[in-house]
Write a protein that holds these residues in place. Structure first.
Motif, PDB file in Angstrom:
ATOM      1  N   LEU A   1       1.025  -1.186   0.178  1.00  0.00           N
ATOM      2  CA  LEU A   1       0.030  -0.001   0.051  1.00  0.00           C
ATOM      3  C   LEU A   1       0.837   1.318   0.106  1.00  0.00           C
ATOM      4  CD1 LEU A   1      -2.858  -1.144   2.500  1.00  0.00           C
ATOM      5  CD2 LEU A   1      -2.861  -0.807  -0.071  1.00  0.00           C
ATOM      6  N   LEU A   2       2.023   1.244   0.766  1.00  0.00           N
ATOM      7  CA  LEU A   2       2.787   2.539   0.807  1.00  0.00           C
ATOM      8  C   LEU A   2       3.354   2.772  -0.682  1.00  0.00           C
ATOM      9  CD1 LEU A   2       4.568   1.968   4.179  1.00  0.00           C
ATOM     10  CD2 LEU A   2       3.128   3.904   3.359  1.00  0.00           C
ATOM     11  N   HIS A   3       3.866   1.385  -1.336  1.00  0.00           N
ATOM     12  CA  HIS A   3       4.338   1.522  -2.621  1.00  0.00           C
ATOM     13  C   HIS A   3       3.339   1.988  -3.669  1.00  0.00           C
ATOM     14  CE1 HIS A   3       7.192   0.428  -5.943  1.00  0.00           C
ATOM     15  NE2 HIS A   3       6.107  -0.168  -6.636  1.00  0.00           N
ATOM     16  N   LEU A   4       2.178   1.689  -3.510  1.00  0.00           N
ATOM     17  CA  LEU A   4       0.916   2.274  -4.280  1.00  0.00           C
ATOM     18  C   LEU A   4       0.848   3.481  -4.194  1.00  0.00           C
ATOM     19  CD1 LEU A   4      -1.455   1.746  -6.194  1.00  0.00           C
ATOM     20  CD2 LEU A   4      -2.836   1.085  -4.151  1.00  0.00           C
ATOM     21  N   PHE A   5       0.650   3.967  -2.873  1.00  0.00           N
ATOM     22  CA  PHE A   5       0.656   5.556  -2.599  1.00  0.00           C
ATOM     23  C   PHE A   5       1.778   6.568  -2.924  1.00  0.00           C
ATOM     24  CE2 PHE A   5      -2.874   4.389   0.027  1.00  0.00           C
ATOM     25  CZ  PHE A   5      -3.377   5.529   0.386  1.00  0.00           C
ATOM     26  N   SER A   6       3.013   5.898  -3.283  1.00  0.00           N
ATOM     27  CA  SER A   6       3.993   6.607  -3.494  1.00  0.00           C
ATOM     28  C   SER A   6       3.866   7.144  -4.998  1.00  0.00           C
ATOM     29  CB  SER A   6       5.358   5.923  -3.584  1.00  0.00           C
ATOM     30  OG  SER A   6       5.243   4.674  -4.419  1.00  0.00           O
ATOM     31  N   PHE A   7       3.168   6.454  -5.792  1.00  0.00           N
ATOM     32  CA  PHE A   7       2.919   6.895  -7.106  1.00  0.00           C
ATOM     33  C   PHE A   7       1.599   8.141  -7.393  1.00  0.00           C
ATOM     34  CE2 PHE A   7       4.786   2.670  -7.607  1.00  0.00           C
ATOM     35  CZ  PHE A   7       5.800   2.852  -8.658  1.00  0.00           C
ATOM     36  N   LEU A   8       1.167   8.348  -6.349  1.00  0.00           N
ATOM     37  CA  LEU A   8       0.214   9.235  -6.306  1.00  0.00           C
ATOM     38  C   LEU A   8       0.322  10.686  -5.828  1.00  0.00           C
ATOM     39  CD1 LEU A   8      -2.830   7.152  -4.648  1.00  0.00           C
ATOM     40  CD2 LEU A   8      -2.328   7.270  -7.028  1.00  0.00           C
ATOM     41  N   ASP A   9      -0.253  11.795  -6.361  1.00  0.00           N
ATOM     42  CA  ASP A   9      -0.040  13.241  -5.884  1.00  0.00           C
ATOM     43  C   ASP A   9      -0.664  13.128  -4.676  1.00  0.00           C
ATOM     44  OD1 ASP A   9      -2.584  13.593  -6.382  1.00  0.00           O
ATOM     45  OD2 ASP A   9      -2.401  14.322  -8.503  1.00  0.00           O
ATOM     46  N   LYS A  10      -0.557  14.344  -4.038  1.00  0.00           N
ATOM     47  CA  LYS A  10      -0.993  14.693  -2.577  1.00  0.00           C
ATOM     48  C   LYS A  10      -2.382  14.558  -2.497  1.00  0.00           C
ATOM     49  CE  LYS A  10       1.546  18.652  -2.398  1.00  0.00           C
ATOM     50  NZ  LYS A  10       2.134  18.640  -3.551  1.00  0.00           N
ATOM     51  N   ASN A  11      -3.284  15.278  -3.656  1.00  0.00           N
ATOM     52  CA  ASN A  11      -4.483  15.184  -3.564  1.00  0.00           C
ATOM     53  C   ASN A  11      -5.166  13.804  -3.724  1.00  0.00           C
ATOM     54  OD1 ASN A  11      -5.100  18.215  -3.412  1.00  0.00           O
ATOM     55  ND2 ASN A  11      -5.033  18.310  -5.419  1.00  0.00           N
ATOM     56  N   SER A  12      -4.748  12.910  -4.712  1.00  0.00           N
ATOM     57  CA  SER A  12      -5.062  11.470  -4.897  1.00  0.00           C
ATOM     58  C   SER A  12      -4.717  10.902  -3.593  1.00  0.00           C
ATOM     59  CB  SER A  12      -4.277  10.924  -5.998  1.00  0.00           C
ATOM     60  OG  SER A  12      -4.570  11.837  -7.275  1.00  0.00           O
ATOM     61  N   ARG A  13      -3.669  11.019  -2.917  1.00  0.00           N
ATOM     62  CA  ARG A  13      -3.425  10.314  -1.591  1.00  0.00           C
ATOM     63  C   ARG A  13      -4.550  10.849  -0.699  1.00  0.00           C
ATOM     64  NH1 ARG A  13       2.987  11.143  -0.541  1.00  0.00           N
ATOM     65  NH2 ARG A  13       3.891  10.142  -2.426  1.00  0.00           N
ATOM     66  N   ARG A  14      -4.656  11.950  -0.468  1.00  0.00           N
ATOM     67  CA  ARG A  14      -5.661  12.477   0.425  1.00  0.00           C
ATOM     68  C   ARG A  14      -7.414  11.657   0.105  1.00  0.00           C
ATOM     69  NH1 ARG A  14      -6.317  13.235   5.784  1.00  0.00           N
ATOM     70  NH2 ARG A  14      -7.979  14.568   6.147  1.00  0.00           N
ATOM     71  N   ASN A  15      -7.605  11.747  -1.051  1.00  0.00           N
ATOM     72  CA  ASN A  15      -8.901  11.331  -1.597  1.00  0.00           C
ATOM     73  C   ASN A  15      -8.979   9.932  -1.233  1.00  0.00           C
ATOM     74  OD1 ASN A  15      -9.752  13.885  -2.260  1.00  0.00           O
ATOM     75  ND2 ASN A  15      -9.151  13.446  -4.359  1.00  0.00           N
ATOM     76  N   LEU A  16      -7.898   9.132  -1.446  1.00  0.00           N
ATOM     77  CA  LEU A  16      -7.833   7.609  -1.370  1.00  0.00           C
ATOM     78  C   LEU A  16      -8.123   7.393   0.302  1.00  0.00           C
ATOM     79  CD1 LEU A  16      -7.724   4.752  -2.704  1.00  0.00           C
ATOM     80  CD2 LEU A  16      -5.345   5.150  -2.650  1.00  0.00           C
TER      81      LEU A  16
END
Length: 226
Positions: free
Chosen positions: A11-26
């Motif tokens: 999950l950390l690896h997956l989150f690392s590919f996302l921008d800040k907004n996408s991380r927050r929304n997820l």
């Protein structure tokens, strides 16, 4: 297979590919993903491209932060780098809206992120010498400091480097018009291990001091007695 069935490392690896907004929304979808969002390992690098981004709640500041970049390239934001006496009323009002935005954010960084290794500030017209002083004092591991077109930066920041930049190895003060040749020479003399770059800084016209006006000299007239 549902995303929440993945282990923490995946999950950390997956989150690392996302921008800040996408991380927050997820992170808003369930408690498990919120915990991943709040994991300090996810926030070792932060980049900002607008003053508005600094006020959002889509990132975390903490000891894990190693690399910070704040770079403005918008033509509207560049207004803050114009001397005050050249701004019209609209431009002055615009600048006041985020006059303290970057300095307040950097103060939070000083309080929460002692392990910073690199900081890049570009086009940040309201960053002061005191901001840089506090950054150097509170982040003793800082190895790279890159400043570009930060118009309020002067020789006082260079002096702070000589006093508190023991770990510093790279210093850029490009297009900082209030930096002088004497200040640069002082850094070179006192910190020979620092790779110093100052493109166009010492050769630019510095801001005039508050209250000081440039006056054109009038030719004096001499009375000649016959």
């Amino acid at each position: 297979m549902h995303i929440t069935q993945l282990n923490r490392e995946c999950l950390l690896h997956l989150f690392s590919f996302l921008d800040k907004n996408s991380r927050r929304n997820l992170a808003k979808t369930c408690h498990k993903l919120l915990e991943v969002f709040q994991d300090p390992l996810l926030w070792s690098l932060l980049k900002f491209h607008s003053p508005v981004e600094l006020k959002k709640d889509n990132f975390l500041l903490g000891p894990a932060l190693k690399h910070l970049s704040i770079c403005w390239y918008s033509e509207r934001v560049k207004v803050c780098n114009i001397e005050d006496w050249m701004k019209n009323s609209f431009q002055k009002d615009f600048c006041k809206r985020h006059e303290n935005t970057v300095s307040d954010f950097l103060q939070a960084v000083c309080n929460r992120c002692p392990n910073l290794l690199s900081v890049t500030l570009s086009g940040c017209g309201h960053v002061t010498d005191d901001c840089i002083l506090q950054l150097l004092k509170n982040c003793p591991k800082l190895r790279s400091l890159k400043l570009e077109n930060c118009v309020r930066i002067s020789d006082q920041s260079l002096e702070a480097v000589t006093l508190h930049g023991a770990s510093l190895r790279t210093l850029h003060v490009d297009f900082c018009r209030n930096v002088t040749r004497a200040g640069l020479d002082r850094v070179r003399a006192k910190c020979p291990s620092v790779m110093l770059r100052a493109d166009r800084s010492a050769g630019m016209i510095p801001d005039s001091k508050p209250g000081k006006k440039l006056m054109l000299e009038k030719p004096s007239r001499k009375l000649v007695q016959l």
